[in-house]
Design a protein around this motif. Structure first.
Motif, PDB file in Angstrom:
ATOM      1  N   VAL A  20       0.840  -1.202   0.000  1.00  0.00           N
ATOM      2  CA  VAL A  20       0.000   0.000   0.000  1.00  0.00           C
ATOM      3  C   VAL A  20       0.869   1.244   0.000  1.00  0.00           C
ATOM      4  CG1 VAL A  20      -1.703   1.311   1.307  1.00  0.00           C
ATOM      5  CG2 VAL A  20      -1.925  -1.177   1.129  1.00  0.00           C
ATOM      6  N   GLU A  21       1.923   1.229   0.806  1.00  0.00           N
ATOM      7  CA  GLU A  21       2.830   2.378   0.859  1.00  0.00           C
ATOM      8  C   GLU A  21       3.531   2.581  -0.481  1.00  0.00           C
ATOM      9  OE1 GLU A  21       7.034   3.636   3.004  1.00  0.00           O
ATOM     10  OE2 GLU A  21       5.856   1.974   3.804  1.00  0.00           O
ATOM     11  N   VAL A  22       3.996   1.478  -1.070  1.00  0.00           N
ATOM     12  CA  VAL A  22       4.687   1.577  -2.367  1.00  0.00           C
ATOM     13  C   VAL A  22       3.729   2.064  -3.443  1.00  0.00           C
ATOM     14  CG1 VAL A  22       5.877   0.244  -4.153  1.00  0.00           C
ATOM     15  CG2 VAL A  22       6.355  -0.203  -1.744  1.00  0.00           C
ATOM     16  N   LEU A  23       2.516   1.523  -3.462  1.00  0.00           N
ATOM     17  CA  LEU A  23       1.536   1.928  -4.477  1.00  0.00           C
ATOM     18  C   LEU A  23       1.205   3.411  -4.344  1.00  0.00           C
ATOM     19  CD1 LEU A  23      -0.386   1.146  -6.756  1.00  0.00           C
ATOM     20  CD2 LEU A  23      -2.084   0.522  -5.024  1.00  0.00           C
ATOM     21  N   ALA A  24       1.057   3.886  -3.113  1.00  0.00           N
ATOM     22  CA  ALA A  24       0.751   5.304  -2.908  1.00  0.00           C
ATOM     23  C   ALA A  24       1.880   6.194  -3.420  1.00  0.00           C
ATOM     24  CB  ALA A  24       0.497   5.557  -1.422  1.00  0.00           C
ATOM     25  N   LEU A  78       7.633  -4.369  -7.066  1.00  0.00           N
ATOM     26  CA  LEU A  78       6.495  -4.595  -7.968  1.00  0.00           C
ATOM     27  C   LEU A  78       5.936  -6.002  -7.782  1.00  0.00           C
ATOM     28  CD1 LEU A  78       7.823  -2.788 -11.163  1.00  0.00           C
ATOM     29  CD2 LEU A  78       5.873  -2.090  -9.762  1.00  0.00           C
ATOM     30  N   ARG A  79       6.811  -6.961  -7.518  1.00  0.00           N
ATOM     31  CA  ARG A  79       6.317  -8.322  -7.263  1.00  0.00           C
ATOM     32  C   ARG A  79       5.519  -8.374  -5.961  1.00  0.00           C
ATOM     33  NH1 ARG A  79      12.122 -11.124  -8.600  1.00  0.00           N
ATOM     34  NH2 ARG A  79      12.143 -10.661 -10.833  1.00  0.00           N
ATOM     35  N   THR A  80       5.933  -7.571  -5.004  1.00  0.00           N
ATOM     36  CA  THR A  80       5.158  -7.488  -3.756  1.00  0.00           C
ATOM     37  C   THR A  80       3.757  -6.950  -4.040  1.00  0.00           C
ATOM     38  OG1 THR A  80       7.163  -7.111  -2.465  1.00  0.00           O
ATOM     39  CG2 THR A  80       5.084  -6.453  -1.457  1.00  0.00           C
ATOM     40  N   LEU A  81       3.659  -5.935  -4.921  1.00  0.00           N
ATOM     41  CA  LEU A  81       2.343  -5.400  -5.293  1.00  0.00           C
ATOM     42  C   LEU A  81       1.486  -6.479  -5.945  1.00  0.00           C
ATOM     43  CD1 LEU A  81       3.199  -1.868  -6.756  1.00  0.00           C
ATOM     44  CD2 LEU A  81       2.560  -2.487  -4.433  1.00  0.00           C
ATOM     45  N   VAL A  82       2.106  -7.298  -6.786  1.00  0.00           N
ATOM     46  CA  VAL A  82       1.359  -8.379  -7.429  1.00  0.00           C
ATOM     47  C   VAL A  82       0.841  -9.360  -6.388  1.00  0.00           C
ATOM     48  CG1 VAL A  82       1.555 -10.357  -9.000  1.00  0.00           C
ATOM     49  CG2 VAL A  82       2.597  -8.167  -9.616  1.00  0.00           C
ATOM     50  N   ASP A  83       1.712  -9.742  -5.436  1.00  0.00           N
ATOM     51  CA  ASP A  83       1.311 -10.707  -4.417  1.00  0.00           C
ATOM     52  C   ASP A  83       0.188 -10.180  -3.541  1.00  0.00           C
ATOM     53  OD1 ASP A  83       3.081 -12.604  -5.245  1.00  0.00           O
ATOM     54  OD2 ASP A  83       4.632 -12.124  -3.782  1.00  0.00           O
ATOM     55  N   GLU A  84       0.132  -8.866  -3.336  1.00  0.00           N
ATOM     56  CA  GLU A  84      -0.891  -8.270  -2.488  1.00  0.00           C
ATOM     57  C   GLU A  84      -2.112  -7.810  -3.276  1.00  0.00           C
ATOM     58  OE1 GLU A  84       0.766  -5.285   0.040  1.00  0.00           O
ATOM     59  OE2 GLU A  84       2.277  -6.617   0.887  1.00  0.00           O
ATOM     60  N   GLY A  85      -2.144  -8.160  -4.567  1.00  0.00           N
ATOM     61  CA  GLY A  85      -3.304  -7.816  -5.380  1.00  0.00           C
ATOM     62  C   GLY A  85      -3.408  -6.349  -5.726  1.00  0.00           C
ATOM     63  N   LEU A  86      -2.285  -5.622  -5.697  1.00  0.00           N
ATOM     64  CA  LEU A  86      -2.274  -4.186  -5.972  1.00  0.00           C
ATOM     65  C   LEU A  86      -1.704  -3.856  -7.349  1.00  0.00           C
ATOM     66  CD1 LEU A  86      -1.003  -2.996  -2.473  1.00  0.00           C
ATOM     67  CD2 LEU A  86      -3.362  -3.107  -3.298  1.00  0.00           C
ATOM     68  N   VAL A 145      -4.477   1.460  -8.861  1.00  0.00           N
ATOM     69  CA  VAL A 145      -4.494   2.620  -7.964  1.00  0.00           C
ATOM     70  C   VAL A 145      -5.877   2.824  -7.335  1.00  0.00           C
ATOM     71  CG1 VAL A 145      -2.615   3.753  -9.170  1.00  0.00           C
ATOM     72  CG2 VAL A 145      -4.973   4.148  -9.898  1.00  0.00           C
ATOM     73  N   GLU A 146      -6.898   2.216  -7.935  1.00  0.00           N
ATOM     74  CA  GLU A 146      -8.239   2.379  -7.393  1.00  0.00           C
ATOM     75  C   GLU A 146      -8.340   1.844  -5.949  1.00  0.00           C
ATOM     76  OE1 GLU A 146      -8.283   1.919 -11.806  1.00  0.00           O
ATOM     77  OE2 GLU A 146      -7.495   0.760 -10.109  1.00  0.00           O
ATOM     78  N   LYS A 147      -7.466   0.914  -5.590  1.00  0.00           N
ATOM     79  CA  LYS A 147      -7.547   0.317  -4.260  1.00  0.00           C
ATOM     80  C   LYS A 147      -7.051   1.256  -3.158  1.00  0.00           C
ATOM     81  CE  LYS A 147      -7.532  -4.538  -5.535  1.00  0.00           C
ATOM     82  NZ  LYS A 147      -7.067  -5.884  -5.176  1.00  0.00           N
ATOM     83  N   LEU A 148      -6.426   2.351  -3.553  1.00  0.00           N
ATOM     84  CA  LEU A 148      -5.992   3.316  -2.562  1.00  0.00           C
ATOM     85  C   LEU A 148      -7.155   4.058  -1.948  1.00  0.00           C
ATOM     86  CD1 LEU A 148      -2.845   4.852  -4.323  1.00  0.00           C
ATOM     87  CD2 LEU A 148      -2.892   3.263  -2.395  1.00  0.00           C
ATOM     88  N   ASN A 149      -8.286   4.098  -2.643  1.00  0.00           N
ATOM     89  CA  ASN A 149      -9.447   4.829  -2.163  1.00  0.00           C
ATOM     90  C   ASN A 149     -10.382   3.974  -1.338  1.00  0.00           C
ATOM     91  OD1 ASN A 149      -8.565   7.129  -3.581  1.00  0.00           O
ATOM     92  ND2 ASN A 149      -9.534   6.388  -5.486  1.00  0.00           N
ATOM     93  N   ARG A 150     -10.029   2.720  -1.116  1.00  0.00           N
ATOM     94  CA  ARG A 150     -10.936   1.811  -0.380  1.00  0.00           C
ATOM     95  C   ARG A 150     -10.657   1.860   1.107  1.00  0.00           C
ATOM     96  NH1 ARG A 150     -11.266  -3.628  -4.169  1.00  0.00           N
ATOM     97  NH2 ARG A 150     -11.936  -2.589  -6.064  1.00  0.00           N
TER      98      ARG A 150
END
Length: 428
Positions: A355-359, A392-400, A423-428
């Motif tokens: 979540v932190e990386v995606l943000a 990026l692989r961590t994002l894949v594993d976490e469904g982000l 990025v839509e998951k940041l608003n959930r």
């Protein structure tokens, strides 16, 4: 055969030489004495540091250098000192009584505590009400000034000092002074104590220790299907990193299942790697290199089974707590103290790393384009492409994030892998 113990002897040159000469006969077990002589007590901490980590115990010539080293925080091994109270103080009082200038009932004494002074005077049948005491460690000049002031004011007839430098300075000023020197019996007792402390410390440091490392990202199912080879490569990267770190500690690593690993080491090596069981082992390295949060339990025991049982108990305790306190358990099943602290920046480990990386990536995206590769993500995050690829692989594993089909180009080499950030998951 157990290797000889190593004892560092810290003190002025003449006393260190005296200890060294009688050391081997006085020690209860075979030991090697290493001299660390100084000219001034204030050098004690530096001498201990120079002895290094290969010393099993330290023996100081008196309480003064011991207290200086203790306050400096350099005592990472057991330590003791030669007692200057009791017989040593009584001998100094008797010597002062011979000096016509000194009344032993009206003197000033340094280093020793008021209780030690009163006890010695009581044993000799002398009053101690007019005996002045300064038990605080300090520079030679400060302690000498304490004695000189009392003598010149008439409050004291002479000085009894445990510090050779103070005795030299007062004698040069023509003031009556008697040095308190350790007795042979006190030196033998101190050497005996130092050897026993060192032997116990060595046994404790070699105590069998098991570390359990679990990775929640690999343990918990991802929210969306992800290519299995990403997870397999992540496991290999994690195993490789653990082996590298374990080799530095002369320990071994075995994978237990898809999400956990077992490390077998000695207590001493784990203590060194965790700042005395204050920092989770491997956690900072895994976080920085792979972008993963881990759960760790450390256990000790008389057998591998006992150590692993305690490690699992510690792991369960740390998983159920809000912080990492109590992640290590000794062979009696008790949490080790002092309470450990998390590595820097790990206070928010409960929050998914992805979540932190995606943000951070979303804040750098331009024109609504949510597709990145390792090179572009690395520039946005300020890391190398290799590290960005792992994140990026961590994002894949976490469904982000979703891995997109690789671009097929006629150019040689591995095709560039693209990822679509959700990025839509940041608003959930």
């Amino acid at each position: 055969m157990t290797p000889d113990l190593t004892i560092g002897v810290v003190g002025p040159h003449d006393l260190v030489e005296r200890v060294m000469l009688m050391g081997h006969a006085a020690a209860p077990v075979p030991c090697r004495l290493v001299a660390a002589a100084y000219r001034d007590e204030q050098e004690a901490a530096d001498k201990v540091t120079r002895l290094g980590p290969n010393v099993d115990a330290c023996l100081f010539s008196s309480p003064a250098p011991y207290e200086i080293a203790r306050r400096a925080g350099v005592l990472t091994m057991p330590a003791t000192f030669v007692q200057l109270g009791g017989a040593a103080l009584s001998a100094a009082i008797a010597q002062a009584a011979i000096d016509e200038r000194i009344d032993p009932r009206r003197v000033s004494v340094d280093v020793l505590s008021r209780a030690e002074i009163d006890e010695a005077y009581t044993d000799l049948g002398l009053p101690s009400e007019e005996v002045h005491c300064r038990d605080e460690p300090g520079a030679v000049g400060v302690i000498a000034a304490f004695h000189e002031r009392l003598i010149r004011q008439g409050a004291s007839t002479g000085a009894l000092t445990c510090v050779p430098g103070v005795a030299e300075r007062l004698a040069a000023a023509g003031l009556p002074v008697v040095g308190i020197r350790p007795t042979s019996a006190a030196i033998r007792t101190a050497l005996h104590t130092a050897a026993l402390l060192g032997a116990h410390h060595r046994l404790e440091e070699s105590q069998l220790t098991v570390v359990l490392v679990e990775v929640p990202t690999l343990r918990e199912p991802v929210r969306r299907a992800a290519p299995r080879y990403w997870r397999d490569e992540l496991r290999l990267s994690l195993h490789r990193l653990l082996v590298q770190e374990a080799n530095r500690m002369n320990s071994s690593v075995w994978p237990i299942d898809d999400h956990s690993y077992l490390v077998v080491a000695s207590r001493g090596s784990i203590a060194a790697a965790t700042d005395g069981f204050r920092v989770l082992p491997f956690a900072a390295k895994i976080r920085d290199e792979l972008g993963l949060a881990v759960e760790v339990g450390v256990g000790m025991g008389r057998t591998t089974h006992d150590a692993e049982t305690h490690a699992r108990g510690a792991l369960g305790r740390s998983q159920g707590a809000k912080n990492s306190q109590g992640f290590a358990v000794d062979r009696e099943g008790r949490a080790l103290v002092p309470a450990p602290r998390m590595p820097p920046n790990a206070a928010g480990a409960a929050k998914p790393k992805g979540v932190e990386v995606l943000a951070r990536l979303a804040a750098k995206l331009e024109g609504g384009d949510t597709v990145v590769d390792a090179e572009s993500a690395g520039k946005m995050l300020g890391v190398t492409p290799r590290t960005a690829r792992r994140l990026l692989r961590t994002l894949v594993d976490e469904g982000l994030a979703w891995p997109l089909p690789p671009n097929r180009t006629p150019a040689p080499g591995r095709p560039r892998q693209l990822y679509r950030l959700i990025v839509e998951k940041l608003n959930r």
